[in-house]
Scaffold this motif. Structure first.
Motif, PDB file in Angstrom:
ATOM      1  N   ILE A  27       0.797  -1.350   0.041  1.00 53.91           N
ATOM      2  CA  ILE A  27      -0.131   0.051   0.050  1.00 53.91           C
ATOM      3  C   ILE A  27       0.992   1.273  -0.042  1.00 53.91           C
ATOM      4  N   LYS A  29       1.914   4.784   0.223  1.00 56.55           N
ATOM      5  CA  LYS A  29       1.613   6.163   0.802  1.00 56.55           C
ATOM      6  C   LYS A  29       1.865   7.333   0.040  1.00 56.55           C
ATOM      7  N   ASP A 132      13.205  11.932   5.975  1.00 57.59           N
ATOM      8  CA  ASP A 132      12.403  11.059   4.890  1.00 57.59           C
ATOM      9  C   ASP A 132      10.922  11.121   5.198  1.00 57.59           C
ATOM     10  N   ASP A 133      10.144  10.792   4.158  1.00 61.96           N
ATOM     11  CA  ASP A 133       8.746  10.658   4.218  1.00 61.96           C
ATOM     12  C   ASP A 133       8.467   9.508   5.184  1.00 61.96           C
ATOM     13  N   ALA A 136      10.127   2.367   6.487  1.00 61.10           N
ATOM     14  CA  ALA A 136       9.214   0.691   6.162  1.00 61.10           C
ATOM     15  C   ALA A 136      10.389  -0.028   7.226  1.00 61.10           C
ATOM     16  N   THR A 137      11.397  -0.818   6.434  1.00 60.20           N
ATOM     17  CA  THR A 137      12.340  -1.653   7.133  1.00 60.20           C
ATOM     18  C   THR A 137      13.293  -0.671   7.757  1.00 60.20           C
ATOM     19  N   GLY A 138      13.567   0.443   7.493  1.00 58.21           N
ATOM     20  CA  GLY A 138      14.438   1.298   8.164  1.00 58.21           C
ATOM     21  C   GLY A 138      15.921   1.064   7.572  1.00 58.21           C
ATOM     22  N   THR A 140      17.097   1.997   4.283  1.00 55.18           N
ATOM     23  CA  THR A 140      17.649   3.335   3.670  1.00 55.18           C
ATOM     24  C   THR A 140      18.215   3.900   4.733  1.00 55.18           C
TER      25      THR A 140
HETATM   26  P1  AMP Z   1      12.936   1.234   3.960  1.00 57.00           P
HETATM   27  O1  AMP Z   1      14.337   1.292   3.660  1.00 57.00           O
HETATM   28  O2  AMP Z   1      12.435   0.048   3.905  1.00 57.00           O
HETATM   29  O3  AMP Z   1      12.598   1.967   5.557  1.00 57.00           O
HETATM   30  O4  AMP Z   1      12.183   2.094   2.915  1.00 57.00           O
HETATM   31  C1  AMP Z   1      11.800   3.383   2.826  1.00 57.00           C
HETATM   32  C2  AMP Z   1      11.985   4.003   1.752  1.00 57.00           C
HETATM   33  O5  AMP Z   1      11.231   3.556   0.876  1.00 57.00           O
HETATM   34  C3  AMP Z   1      11.598   5.361   1.870  1.00 57.00           C
HETATM   35  O6  AMP Z   1      12.401   6.238   0.953  1.00 57.00           O
HETATM   36  C4  AMP Z   1       9.988   5.585   1.396  1.00 57.00           C
HETATM   37  O7  AMP Z   1       9.805   6.653   0.555  1.00 57.00           O
HETATM   38  C5  AMP Z   1       9.978   4.312   0.413  1.00 57.00           C
HETATM   39  N1  AMP Z   1       8.727   3.478   0.849  1.00 57.00           N
HETATM   40  C6  AMP Z   1       8.734   2.201   1.559  1.00 57.00           C
HETATM   41  N2  AMP Z   1       7.650   1.825   1.590  1.00 57.00           N
HETATM   42  C7  AMP Z   1       6.560   2.513   1.123  1.00 57.00           C
HETATM   43  C8  AMP Z   1       5.154   2.746   1.110  1.00 57.00           C
HETATM   44  N3  AMP Z   1       4.321   1.746   1.602  1.00 57.00           N
HETATM   45  N4  AMP Z   1       4.798   3.744   0.522  1.00 57.00           N
HETATM   46  C9  AMP Z   1       5.529   4.758   0.069  1.00 57.00           C
HETATM   47  N5  AMP Z   1       6.843   4.821   0.299  1.00 57.00           N
HETATM   48  C10 AMP Z   1       7.258   3.893   0.793  1.00 57.00           C
END
Ligand code: AMP
Length: 184
Positions: A27, A29, A132-133, A136-138, A140
Motif C-alpha cells: 500500500i 503512501k 524522509d517521508d 518501512a524496514t529502516g 535506507t
Molecule cells: P525502508 O528502507 O524499507 O525503510 O524504505 C523506506 C523508503 O522506501 C523511503 O524512501 C520511502 O519513501 C519508501 N517506501 C517504502 N515503503 C513505502 C510505502 N508503503 N509507501 C511509500 N513509500 C514507501
C-alpha cells in the motif's frame, strides 16, 4: 512538542493510499496530495519547525527524493543549510557511498564528502537532522545515518512523516527516531 488530534487528522487525511503500487501487496503512501494541500503542508511544516527550532541544528539532510521536499522547506524555516543524500551516480563531486540490502538485491546511497562543510568549518561534528517521508524496514535510513557518521558529522535525530511501526524499522537505527504519524 506534539501535534493535537485535529492537526494529526488534517495531515493523515491529506495522504492518499494507493494499493498494489509499485507491486502487488504494497500500500503506497502517496504524499503528493499532502504537498498540494496548503493547509496540511503548513500544519506539518509548522509542527516540524516548532519541534526542531531549539535543537541548535547545523544542517538538514534529506533522502532522495521525497526527503528533499520536506527537508528543504524545514531547512529554510530554521535558517540552516540543506544536504541531499542521493541514489548512486547522481552527485557530481567526490562522494562517500553506502550499500544496503533490499528485499531482492542491493541499493546504494551517496553523499558529497564535504557535504557538511561551511565557511571556516570542515563539517566535522556538525549537528544533522535526517529526514524522509516514510520508514518501512529502516534499511535506507540506517545506511544514510552511517554515511553522515562516515563524513564526520553527527546524526542527532532521524525524522519521518510516517512510520510503518509493525516493520520495527526504528530498531535498526542508532540515532533517536521521531515519526509524526504512526501507521498500523
Ligand atoms: P525502508 O528502507 O524499507 O525503510 O524504505 C523506506 C523508503 O522506501 C523511503 O524512501 C520511502 O519513501 C519508501 N517506501 C517504502 N515503503 C513505502 C510505502 N508503503 N509507501 C511509500 N513509500 C514507501
Amino acid at each position: 512538542m506534539t501535534l493535537n488530534n485535529e492537526e494529526k487528522e488534517i495531515i493523515l487525511n491529506s495522504i492518499r493510499d494507493i494499493p498494489d503500487f509499485p507491486k502487488p501487496g504494497i500500500i503506497f503512501k502517496d504524499i503528493t496530495t499532502l504537498l498540494s494541500n496548503p493547509k496540511a503542508l503548513n500544519t506539518l511544516m509548522t509542527h516540524l519547525e516548532n519541534r526542531y527550532k531549539d535543537y541548535n541544528l547545523d544542517f538538514i539532510a534529506g533522502i532522495d527524493a521525497r526527503g528533499f521536499i520536506f527537508g528543504s522547506i524545514l531547512a529554510d524555516r530554521l535558517g540552516i543549510g540543506f544536504v541531499p543524500v542521493r541514489k548512486k551516480g547522481k552527485l557530481p563531486y567526490t562522494t562517500v557511498a553506502e550499500k544496503y540490502s533490499l528485499e531482492y538485491g542491493f541499493d546504494e546511497v551517496e553523499i558529497h564528502i564535504d557535504a557538511f562543510a561551511s565557511e571556516g568549518h570542515d563539517g566535522k561534528g556538525a549537528k544533522v537532522l535526517l529526514i524522509d517521508d516514510l520508514i518501512a524496514t529502516g534499511g535506507t535510513a540506517k545506511a544514510v545515518a552511517s554515511l553522515i557518521d562516515k563524513v564526520g558529522a553527527i546524526c542527532v535525530e532521524v525524522c519521518f512523516i510516517m512510520e510503518l511501526g509493525f516493520l520495527k524499522g526504528r530498531e535498526g537505527i542508532d540515532a533517536p527516531v521521531y515519526s509524526v504519524l504512526q501507521i498500523d
